[in-house]
Design an enzyme around this catalytic site. Sequence first.
Site, PDB file in Angstrom:
ATOM      1  N   GLU A   8       0.821  -1.224   0.000  1.00  0.00           N
ATOM      2  CA  GLU A   8       0.000   0.000   0.000  1.00  0.00           C
ATOM      3  C   GLU A   8       0.854   1.273   0.000  1.00  0.00           C
ATOM      4  OE1 GLU A   8      -1.124   1.856   3.384  1.00  0.00           O
ATOM      5  OE2 GLU A   8      -0.812   0.198   4.774  1.00  0.00           O
ATOM      6  N   LYS A  34      -5.455  10.685   0.855  1.00  0.00           N
ATOM      7  CA  LYS A  34      -5.522   9.338   1.452  1.00  0.00           C
ATOM      8  C   LYS A  34      -6.892   8.750   1.130  1.00  0.00           C
ATOM      9  CE  LYS A  34      -5.916   7.366   6.118  1.00  0.00           C
ATOM     10  NZ  LYS A  34      -5.896   7.702   7.552  1.00  0.00           N
ATOM     11  N   ASP A  49     -15.473   6.156  15.222  1.00  0.00           N
ATOM     12  CA  ASP A  49     -14.534   6.262  14.103  1.00  0.00           C
ATOM     13  C   ASP A  49     -14.082   4.833  13.786  1.00  0.00           C
ATOM     14  OD1 ASP A  49     -12.450   6.643  12.336  1.00  0.00           O
ATOM     15  OD2 ASP A  49     -11.392   8.119  13.568  1.00  0.00           O
ATOM     16  N   SER A  63     -12.726   2.205  10.770  1.00  0.00           N
ATOM     17  CA  SER A  63     -12.075   2.177   9.460  1.00  0.00           C
ATOM     18  C   SER A  63     -12.822   1.341   8.430  1.00  0.00           C
ATOM     19  CB  SER A  63     -10.663   1.632   9.626  1.00  0.00           C
ATOM     20  OG  SER A  63     -10.021   1.544   8.388  1.00  0.00           O
ATOM     21  N   GLN A  64     -12.784   1.808   7.187  1.00  0.00           N
ATOM     22  CA  GLN A  64     -13.319   1.033   6.053  1.00  0.00           C
ATOM     23  C   GLN A  64     -12.548  -0.276   5.886  1.00  0.00           C
ATOM     24  OE1 GLN A  64     -13.770   3.251   2.228  1.00  0.00           O
ATOM     25  NE2 GLN A  64     -13.184   5.015   3.435  1.00  0.00           N
ATOM     26  N   ASP A  65     -11.340  -0.323   6.428  1.00  0.00           N
ATOM     27  CA  ASP A  65     -10.528  -1.542   6.305  1.00  0.00           C
ATOM     28  C   ASP A  65     -11.322  -2.773   6.771  1.00  0.00           C
ATOM     29  OD1 ASP A  65      -8.561   0.212   5.599  1.00  0.00           O
ATOM     30  OD2 ASP A  65      -7.268  -0.163   7.333  1.00  0.00           O
ATOM     31  N   LYS A  83      -3.229  -1.287  14.653  1.00  0.00           N
ATOM     32  CA  LYS A  83      -2.481  -0.239  15.335  1.00  0.00           C
ATOM     33  C   LYS A  83      -2.957  -0.087  16.775  1.00  0.00           C
ATOM     34  CE  LYS A  83      -1.653   2.173  11.141  1.00  0.00           C
ATOM     35  NZ  LYS A  83      -2.864   1.647  10.503  1.00  0.00           N
TER      36      LYS A  83
HETATM   37  N1  PSU Z   1       0.325   0.520   8.399  1.00  0.00           N
HETATM   38  C1  PSU Z   1       1.321   1.328   8.861  1.00  0.00           C
HETATM   39  N2  PSU Z   1       1.109   2.688   8.807  1.00  0.00           N
HETATM   40  C2  PSU Z   1      -0.049   3.232   8.272  1.00  0.00           C
HETATM   41  C3  PSU Z   1      -1.085   2.367   7.775  1.00  0.00           C
HETATM   42  C4  PSU Z   1      -0.823   1.015   7.880  1.00  0.00           C
HETATM   43  O1  PSU Z   1       2.357   0.850   9.356  1.00  0.00           O
HETATM   44  O2  PSU Z   1      -0.178   4.457   8.215  1.00  0.00           O
HETATM   45  C5  PSU Z   1      -2.372   2.955   7.174  1.00  0.00           C
HETATM   46  C6  PSU Z   1      -3.120   1.887   6.385  1.00  0.00           C
HETATM   47  O3  PSU Z   1      -3.192   2.339   5.048  1.00  0.00           O
HETATM   48  C7  PSU Z   1      -4.506   1.826   7.006  1.00  0.00           C
HETATM   49  C8  PSU Z   1      -4.657   3.217   7.503  1.00  0.00           C
HETATM   50  O4  PSU Z   1      -5.488   1.423   6.081  1.00  0.00           O
HETATM   51  O5  PSU Z   1      -3.358   3.483   8.062  1.00  0.00           O
HETATM   52  C9  PSU Z   1      -5.799   3.335   8.484  1.00  0.00           C
HETATM   53  O6  PSU Z   1      -6.337   4.613   8.410  1.00  0.00           O
HETATM   54  P1  PSU Z   1      -7.753   4.964   9.093  1.00  0.00           P
HETATM   55  O7  PSU Z   1      -7.562   4.656  10.543  1.00  0.00           O
HETATM   56  O8  PSU Z   1      -7.974   6.442   8.828  1.00  0.00           O
HETATM   57  O9  PSU Z   1      -8.770   4.077   8.455  1.00  0.00           O
HETATM   58 MN    MN Z   2     -11.488   6.832  10.414  1.00  0.00          MN
END
Ligand code: PSU
Ligand code: MN
Length: 289
Positions: A14, A74, A123, A125-127, A144
């Site tokens: 990614e 993003k 909040d 994530s779409q993930d 994370k």
């Molecule tokens: N892995 C990492 N650092 C990152 C990410 C993943 O080591 O920054 C990214 C990924 O692309 C993941 C995103 O989909 O952070 C999550 O963002 P959000 O919480 O806004 O969905």
């Molecule tokens: Mn989010």
Amino acid sequence: MIVRVDTKKAVALETTVVAHGLPKPVGVETAVEMERIVKNAGAQPATIGILDGEIIVGMTEDELKRLVDEGSVKVGAREIPFVLAKKLNADTTVSATMRISKMVGIRVFVTGGIGGVHQGEYDVSQDLVELSRDRVIVVSAGAKSILDLKTTVEVLETLEVIVVGYRTDEFPAFYSSTSGIRLNMRVDSVEEIVQIYRWMEKTDFEGAMLVANPIPKESEVPYEEVQEWIDAAEMEASRRGITGKEVTPFLLSKIAEMSEGRTLKANIELLKNNAALGAKIAVALEENG
Ligand code: PSU
Ligand code: MN
């Protein structure tokens, strides 16, 4: 769409981590290093991003630099049509990279840590949604640790995402190898991962297999230490009114600053560790038919 790799032994990578997750120039350096690791293991790296509204599967180092230097949006899966129509530059998160991998037939994808359910205000994530939709093997160091990990693991179950601990019984916490959260599916070899994938195909399983790969012990930062920095970073984010897509990049960079670079080092190490495992899986998948 520009597709520079064939899908055989391909490992998708990614670009959100490159453009928003790591500081300049560490992002591009780490991406190049991950590609090298994947190649050395006999697999094919396919770094995915969007330039001027065109999806590129297999970005070059120059294109990665363009993404970082010119700036990029993003994007999660739902924003892909928007940035294509507007001809923008975009870096792809886990959800967007998975969606594009599925479009081109790539079965293995490596990230650092997936997004999930944040602490506090709603909040999510779409993930998590995308993981329930694409039959892709996703290698991640858990999720994370800035997230509500317990709830994230529960939502993964609700969404029927297969979560296997690679040589662990616990869900890893990104910078730390353990979280105290138990997993009920453990694998100890790449062959077992391939076997499960075969059964996913045979049973028409629609979702992903998340391979939770803990950061190597020698590179980890203990969970308790990280927790203090997270709490402080969360407070600052809410004080400054940071919301939406800015939350994750803000927290990661703040924690890196407070830890004097220790978490940044850990982030790079876990990404490399995941690239190595993803490459092995891609090679084994191809060799077993
Ligand atoms: N892995 C990492 N650092 C990152 C990410 C993943 O080591 O920054 C990214 C990924 O692309 C993941 C995103 O989909 O952070 C999550 O963002 P959000 O919480 O806004 O969905
Ligand atoms: Mn989010």
